[in-house]
Design a protein around this motif. Structure first.
Motif, PDB file in Angstrom:
ATOM      1  N   GLY A 393     -24.360  35.874  22.805  1.00  0.00           N
ATOM      2  CA  GLY A 393     -25.795  36.083  22.930  1.00  0.00           C
ATOM      3  C   GLY A 393     -26.195  35.765  24.351  1.00  0.00           C
ATOM      4  N   PRO A 394     -26.821  36.712  25.089  1.00  0.00           N
ATOM      5  CA  PRO A 394     -27.032  36.530  26.529  1.00  0.00           C
ATOM      6  C   PRO A 394     -28.001  35.406  26.843  1.00  0.00           C
ATOM      7  N   SER A 395     -27.950  34.925  28.078  1.00  0.00           N
ATOM      8  CA  SER A 395     -28.895  33.910  28.547  1.00  0.00           C
ATOM      9  C   SER A 395     -30.315  34.422  28.400  1.00  0.00           C
ATOM     10  N   PRO A 442     -28.283  25.406  38.379  1.00  0.00           N
ATOM     11  CA  PRO A 442     -29.093  26.370  37.633  1.00  0.00           C
ATOM     12  C   PRO A 442     -28.359  26.839  36.378  1.00  0.00           C
ATOM     13  N   PHE A 443     -29.129  27.116  35.345  1.00  0.00           N
ATOM     14  CA  PHE A 443     -28.494  27.572  34.113  1.00  0.00           C
ATOM     15  C   PHE A 443     -27.868  28.939  34.348  1.00  0.00           C
ATOM     16  N   PRO A 444     -26.649  29.151  33.863  1.00  0.00           N
ATOM     17  CA  PRO A 444     -25.970  30.423  34.142  1.00  0.00           C
ATOM     18  C   PRO A 444     -26.663  31.611  33.482  1.00  0.00           C
ATOM     19  N   LYS A 445     -26.639  32.742  34.159  1.00  0.00           N
ATOM     20  CA  LYS A 445     -27.180  33.990  33.646  1.00  0.00           C
ATOM     21  C   LYS A 445     -26.005  34.874  33.221  1.00  0.00           C
ATOM     22  N   LEU A 446     -25.710  34.853  31.937  1.00  0.00           N
ATOM     23  CA  LEU A 446     -24.518  35.530  31.437  1.00  0.00           C
ATOM     24  C   LEU A 446     -24.861  36.576  30.394  1.00  0.00           C
ATOM     25  N   ASN A 447     -24.032  37.606  30.322  1.00  0.00           N
ATOM     26  CA  ASN A 447     -24.176  38.676  29.351  1.00  0.00           C
ATOM     27  C   ASN A 447     -23.162  38.507  28.231  1.00  0.00           C
ATOM     28  N   VAL A 448     -23.347  39.263  27.174  1.00  0.00           N
ATOM     29  CA  VAL A 448     -22.362  39.277  26.099  1.00  0.00           C
ATOM     30  C   VAL A 448     -21.007  39.683  26.666  1.00  0.00           C
ATOM     31  N   GLY A 482     -18.066  41.788  33.589  1.00  0.00           N
ATOM     32  CA  GLY A 482     -18.440  43.108  34.083  1.00  0.00           C
ATOM     33  C   GLY A 482     -19.053  44.044  33.064  1.00  0.00           C
ATOM     34  N   LEU A 483     -19.825  43.519  32.142  1.00  0.00           N
ATOM     35  CA  LEU A 483     -20.478  44.387  31.166  1.00  0.00           C
ATOM     36  C   LEU A 483     -21.390  45.385  31.878  1.00  0.00           C
ATOM     37  N   GLN A 484     -21.277  46.645  31.507  1.00  0.00           N
ATOM     38  CA  GLN A 484     -22.056  47.700  32.135  1.00  0.00           C
ATOM     39  C   GLN A 484     -22.962  48.376  31.114  1.00  0.00           C
ATOM     40  N   ALA A 485     -24.125  48.812  31.583  1.00  0.00           N
ATOM     41  CA  ALA A 485     -25.011  49.595  30.727  1.00  0.00           C
ATOM     42  C   ALA A 485     -24.381  50.952  30.445  1.00  0.00           C
ATOM     43  N   ALA A 784     -28.631  39.569  29.970  1.00  0.00           N
ATOM     44  CA  ALA A 784     -29.615  38.540  30.311  1.00  0.00           C
ATOM     45  C   ALA A 784     -30.849  39.156  30.946  1.00  0.00           C
ATOM     46  N   ASP A 785     -30.671  40.221  31.678  1.00  0.00           N
ATOM     47  CA  ASP A 785     -31.770  40.943  32.326  1.00  0.00           C
ATOM     48  C   ASP A 785     -32.067  42.181  31.493  1.00  0.00           C
TER      49      ASP A 785
END
Length: 825
Positions: A393-395, A442-448, A482-485, A784-785
């Motif tokens: 679950g992303p940041s 800073p809290f990490p900004k991570l993706n699934v 490296g998760l990509q849209a 995360a974004d």
């Protein structure tokens, strides 16, 4: 009164006692501090969400050597930010305060709480704010008129004054902000320096009357019952020492929470018992004051055992946290070795999520080897650790993310954990927050799919926002995988592409950057579908509740953004709702809407569709049509109360009629949480969605009754799962096919909630469409974004004509066209 969520505030805001607010210099103090009676404690959270006490109160104390009469005195309250119409509220006093004694004034009673105040010495009905306001002890019973610190300092009737939270009127600097569960109290010395921030600290409310009676865990001087931590935790979710004072509670400090509005430290007993059901960890709550202890200190504490709920305990759906409050402690030694953490491996946490008694699981004896929720409860406030934890679950904006200790449990194609059934919750998922101040890391900004490499460890406790949470004092290193849209393919010339996209409360006030990203999604990632169903389109003034219902500015700005990204000039169709009748963000008037590309598809406009008029089905020269286009499906039916109404539209593509129905069913608000104290959880919101599905299915059936070969696409945010009763109603008998149920399980999601990749959005199609190609386009939910919290979906198909020979001929022509396009682009 203000509602606060303690767990959320704890790690997202740093509240520092004694700061000069807004850079404004402190006003002059009152002329002379009181020599005897002073305000000792103020609590405004009585009866509020999460409160134990039912009433607000003000407590006086006497630091003089003789009794202080309060006959003819009053306590008075002013809001923290007084307006021109604000007035002081008055409660009259009588009697006296003994030297060294207390005097209790009961104030407003709320609807929550379970514990009454001890017998008050005076009673009023003032409903004070839990977080900000001013209390004055006044010689006389006439209401004060001052509304500034300077004017009040000049009023000789004021004997003492306390401004708490962000109060405008205060002595010196205001106190730190209390909450629904905390008060501001003067130090035991009763020192009165005429600086509220110096004299008062936030902590547990301890109302005490002139007889010395209190609800703070016994009468003053009560030494408490000696207890070990595992005895306090017990073998169920509720401590056998609940609301009792305990002493000689010994343990090693394993972690501290030193920022935020909820501070404290965790103890672990280095001499555990042999019972796997009893936790050896305990959280010591110190309010908004940072604890004067260090990791490795051996501490012996005294305090009152509380079960903290995030809302009213009597009605809460959540679990509680066992904690020690109103604590005092001594440090015996420093630098002690820490007890070994519980190491989380793939087999550590049970697969079965929770016992299912059909009610409250709190009284049940824990079975940590059998149930995941019992496992976590049996380790409450102990240190756990996990290595190389994969993010599922992303940041988010609250500086949280979710990882799994079971990486093979229902793994998605992109690294998440897929939720496949009510009895198939991913028990390895847990939330991670940080105890490390954000100015240090800073809290990490991570993706699934990303990983916290190395060790992540810290105490675990329950949070109503996401279940059991690892509060990391050691946080692994971020590894970006490296998760990509994703981007879907372009539809062929003979294919009609219909997409659905929840754009999350889109309003003209949103930044242009959001519109730009949504436009990019339509053009690049969805490859310019012919029709787009949109959900959560807000009116032209967004969340401002001013009676506006039109959304043309929202849709114009959206379609302009698509053009700016190189897409076609889409047109739109929608029906404005009745003001404040469709749920969603108050004032936003969210609705569903169609975008369509007029160069590829025609919209059949038929007048008569209004916010309250039901669309019907008719036939003309043997062909089926809608009576209104766009038209709402049975909008006055009680199934759609405080919810979005489906929008039906009639389209023509290459001479073939296609009916598209855009949907946004009612939300899951009100359901009991999956991790709460009631198991299995009651999904009360399903009842309305079941009614909505029945109404919608009835309309679909009326189309099919008129033309069994009708091309029908039902799409949108149904707020439910493929295995839910609502979706099962829509697909019963095969009239509609839920396309997301046709893809492999590892790809079956469009939304991520509390680390569970799941389905809320659907596209369903009738039997007539041919050559169906379906795709969930993952561009938001795992990141995360995000431009939205939902991923869009698209269906590509060739509409059927009902004539098998003609359809076969058209299929052949389409195939030849594809071949020509392949070899002669």
């Amino acid at each position: 009164m203000t509602k606060t969520h303690r767990g959320k505030a704890a790690l997202t805001a740093a509240v520092a006692s004694g700061l000069v607010l807004g850079g404004v210099a402190a006003p002059a103090a009152l002329a002379a501090p009181s020599a005897d009676a002073v305000i000792a404690e103020v609590y405004g959270g009585g009866g509020n969400s999460g409160a134990t006490l039912t009433n607000d109160f003000v407590e006086l104390a006497n630091h003089g050597t003789a009794a202080a009469s309060v006959d003819g005195f009053s306590v008075q309250y002013l809001p923290g930010s007084p307006s021109a119409s604000s007035t002081w509220q008055v409660t009259q006093l009588a009697g006296s305060v003994a030297p060294g004694g207390r005097y209790l004034v009961a104030e407003g009673k709320g609807s929550g709480g379970t514990v009454a105040l001890p017998a008050p010495d005076a009673t009023g009905a003032i409903a004070m704010s839990a977080t900000t306001g001013t209390i004055a002890l006044v010689s006389g019973t006439t209401a004060l008129t001052c509304k500034t610190a300077a004017d009040c300092a000049a009023d000789p009737r004021i004997k003492d004054l306390v401004g708490f939270g962000t109060a405008t009127v205060r002595e010196g600097n205001p106190t730190a902000a209390p909450s629904n569960t905390t008060s501001v109290a003067r130090a035991a010395s009763l020192a009165d320096t005429d600086d509220n921030a110096t004299d008062f600290a936030v902590g547990d409310p301890t109302p005490t009357n002139t007889k010395g009676e209190t609800t703070g865990g016994g009468t003053p001087g009560d030494p408490g019952t000696p207890a070990k931590i595992h005895e306090i935790q017990g073998t169920t979710r509720i401590s056998p020492f609940k609301d009792k004072k305990v002493s000689d509670v010994t343990g090693v400090v394993t972690a501290t929470r030193t920022f935020g509005s909820v501070r404290g430290f965790w103890l672990t007993d280095p001499n555990p018992d042999n019972d796997p059901r009893t936790s050896e960890g305990l959280f010591v709550f110190t309010g908004s004051t940072s604890p004067a202890v260090a990791v490795g200190d051996m501490v012996t504490a005294t305090g009152t055992v509380r079960e903290f709920y995030p809302d009213a305990p009597a009605t809460s759906n959540y679990q509680s946290l066992t904690e020690l409050s109103s604590a005092q402690w001594t440090v015996g030694s420093h630098g002690n070795a820490l007890p070994a953490p519980t190491v989380l491996n793939p087999d550590t946490v049970p697969t079965t999520y929770a016992p299912s008694p059909g009610g409250n699981i709190e009284p049940l004896t824990l079975e940590p080897a059998k149930y995941a929720l019992d496992f976590w409860e049996s380790h409450e406030s102990e240190i756990v650790s996990i290595s190389d934890a994969r993010v599922v679950g992303p940041s988010n904006s609250f500086n949280e993310l979710y990882v799994t200790s079971k990486p093979d449990q229902h793994e998605s194609v992109r690294g998440g954990s897929v939720y496949l059934g009510y009895d198939q919750l991913n028990s390895g998922v847990m939330k991670v927050s940080s105890l490390i101040p954000f100015d240090q890391r800073p809290f990490p900004k991570l993706n699934v799919g990303d990983v916290l490499t190395g060790t992540t460890s810290g105490p675990v406790e329950y949070s109503n926002f996401g279940g059991y949470t690892l509060f990391a004092s050691v946080l692994g290193t971020e590894k970006d995988n490296g998760l990509q849209a994703e981007s879907t393919r372009k539809q062929r010339s003979g294919e009609l592409a219909v997409a659905t996209y929840n754009v999350e409360n889109l309003a003209p006030s949103d930044p242009q950057a959001k519109y730009d990203r949504l436009g990019e999604a339509i053009v690049t990632h969805l490859a310019t579908p012919d029709i787009v169903n949109l959900e959560e389109i807000q009116d032209n003034t967004g969340a401002t509740d001013d009676g506006t219902v039109a959304a043309d500015q929202t849709l114009q700005k959206f379609t302009d953004a698509i053009v700016a990204k190189g897409g076609p000039r889409y047109q739109w169709r929608s029906i404005d709702p009745v003001n404040d009748q469709d749920g969603g963000q108050p004032g936003g008037n969210i609705r569903v809407a169609f975008l369509f590309n007029p160069a590829r598809v025609s919209f059949v406009d038929k007048p008569g569709g209004t916010s309250t008029t039901a669309v019907g089905v008719t036939k003309d020269h043997g062909k089926t049509h809608l009576t209104a286009s766009p038209g709402r499906v049975d909008p006055t039916n009680e199934a759609w109360g405080s919810s979005r109404k489906p929008l039906a539209g009639e389209f023509v593509f290459k001479g073939r009629t296609v009916f598209v129905i855009a949907n946004h069913f009612n939300s899951k608000g009100g359901d009991q949480p999956t991790h709460g104290r009631f198991q299995p959880p009651v999904r009360s919101s399903e009842l309305q969605r079941a009614k909505q599905a029945t109404v919608l299915r009835g309309f679909v059936d009326s189309l099919l009754a008129s033309d069994r070969n009708a091309n029908i696409v039902v799409a949108g945010d149904l707020n439910d799962y493929p295995f839910s009763p609502a979706v099962q109603t829509l697909t019963a008998g095969g009239a509609l096919k839920d396309l997301i149920a046709t893809v492999p399980e590892a790809e079956r999601y469009s939304y991520v909630f509390e680390g569970q990749s799941q389905v809320l959005d659907h596209i369903l199609a009738s039997k007539a469409p041919r050559g169906v190609d379906y795709d969930v386009v993952h561009i938001n939910a795992e990141f995360a974004d995000q431009a939205s919290d939902h991923d869009p979906q698209v269906i590509r198909f060739r509409p059927g004509s009902g004539n098998a020979i003609q359809d076969a001929l058209n299929d052949l022509l389409d195939y030849l066209e594809q071949l020509l396009g392949k070899y002669f682009p």
